[in-house]
Motif scaffolding. Structure first.
Motif, short mmCIF file in Angstrom:
data_model
loop_
_atom_site.label_atom_id
_atom_site.label_comp_id
_atom_site.label_asym_id
_atom_site.label_seq_id
_atom_site.Cartn_x
_atom_site.Cartn_y
_atom_site.Cartn_z
N ALA A 1 -3.19 6.89 -1.04
CA ALA A 1 -4.07 6.75 -2.22
C ALA A 1 -4.21 8.04 -3.03
CB ALA A 1 -5.46 6.27 -1.77
N VAL B 1 1.52 5.19 -6.24
CA VAL B 1 0.62 4.19 -6.83
C VAL B 1 1.33 3.50 -8.01
CG1 VAL B 1 -1.53 3.88 -8.13
CG2 VAL B 1 -1.51 5.34 -6.09
N VAL C 1 -3.90 2.70 -0.12
CA VAL C 1 -4.06 1.73 -1.20
C VAL C 1 -3.85 0.35 -0.61
CG1 VAL C 1 -2.98 0.81 -3.31
CG2 VAL C 1 -3.31 3.28 -3.04
N SER C 2 -4.60 -0.63 -1.11
CA SER C 2 -4.38 -2.01 -0.71
C SER C 2 -4.50 -2.91 -1.92
CB SER C 2 -5.40 -2.44 0.36
OG SER C 2 -5.04 -3.70 0.86
N THR C 3 -3.49 -3.73 -2.12
CA THR C 3 -3.51 -4.73 -3.18
C THR C 3 -2.75 -5.94 -2.65
OG1 THR C 3 -2.98 -5.16 -5.50
CG2 THR C 3 -1.44 -3.75 -4.31
N SER D 1 -7.46 -1.99 -11.65
CA SER D 1 -7.36 -1.06 -10.53
C SER D 1 -7.17 -1.79 -9.20
CB SER D 1 -8.58 -0.15 -10.49
OG SER D 1 -9.73 -0.90 -10.24
N MET D 2 -6.69 -1.04 -8.21
CA MET D 2 -6.49 -1.56 -6.86
C MET D 2 -7.56 -0.93 -5.98
SD MET D 2 -2.30 -1.46 -6.74
CE MET D 2 -1.99 0.18 -7.35
N LEU E 1 -5.68 5.13 -9.73
CA LEU E 1 -6.44 4.10 -9.01
C LEU E 1 -7.86 3.93 -9.56
CD1 LEU E 1 -5.55 5.00 -5.32
CD2 LEU E 1 -4.86 2.94 -6.57
N ILE F 1 -8.95 0.88 -2.17
CA ILE F 1 -8.52 1.75 -1.08
C ILE F 1 -9.16 1.28 0.23
CG2 ILE F 1 -8.06 3.75 -2.55
CD1 ILE F 1 -10.74 4.98 -1.54
N GLY G 1 0.79 -1.23 0.00
CA GLY G 1 0.00 0.00 0.00
C GLY G 1 0.82 1.26 0.00
#
Length: 188
Positions: free
Chosen positions: A33, A39, A129-131, A53-54, A100, A56, A30
């Protein structure tokens, strides 16, 4: 210890870095965002197409309207009554990095229940951000010990919480919501 890790991660994220961190689901990569350069570092690390996309993370649902133009009322009920972590994909994304936002203007949002995520987002005052912590196309790691060394070496900071846990965690349920409140499952 939690406070120290939040402080360390906060500094890295505020400086435009990317972190590897525990969430209420699987480990995530992350950044801030709202920071497009950060990003893009995540897309490069994951070798992921920017068209994918990732999501949030937010700490509380009353922040949704800051990042979604028109939050359907049902979103709050779904979040409140979800038994498992739930990501809602909604149109009208705003106030985040354009990198994003999906081609249709949507963004996936999850309200995280993990204490580290909640405290970091509160301190950052922006979404995180979270992926999943994997190279694109490879399986998502079920716990820290299964994360590819390339991911660990590629981030600016690895959060030192829950690293020894071998509890198997799963990605969140994903639902797409339309402004009118209609919804469909993308991943159960």
């Amino acid at each position: 210890m939690l406070k120290d890790e939040v402080n360390k991660a906060l500094k890295v994220v505020q400086d435009g870095g990317i972190i590897l961190y525990p969430t209420d689901t699987i480990w995530g990569v992350g950044c801030d965002a709202t920071n497009t350069e950060a990003v893009k570092k995540i897309y490069a690390l994951k070798q992921r197409e920017e068209s994918k996309s990732m999501i949030i993370l937010l700490d509380i649902d009353n922040k949704l309207q800051s990042y979604i133009s028109e939050v359907p009322d049902i979103a709050y009920d779904l979040i409140e009554y979800a038994e498992n972590p739930l990501t809602l994909v909604m149109p009208g994304a705003k106030n985040i990095s354009p990198a994003l936002i999906a081609a249709d203007g949507s963004i996936g949002v999850r309200i995280s229940s993990h204490p580290f995520c909640q405290q970091l987002i509160q301190r950052l005052r922006k979404p995180l951000v979270s992926t999943s912590a994997n190279i694109s196309g490879k399986p998502s790691p079920e716990y820290f010990g299964k994360i590819d060394p390339e991911i660990i070496d590629g981030v600016d900071y690895v959060v030192d919480i829950d690293q020894y846990s071998t509890e198997i965690k799963k990605p969140s349920t994903i639902m797409r919501l339309s402004p009118g409140g209609a919804f469909e499952f993308i991943r159960r």
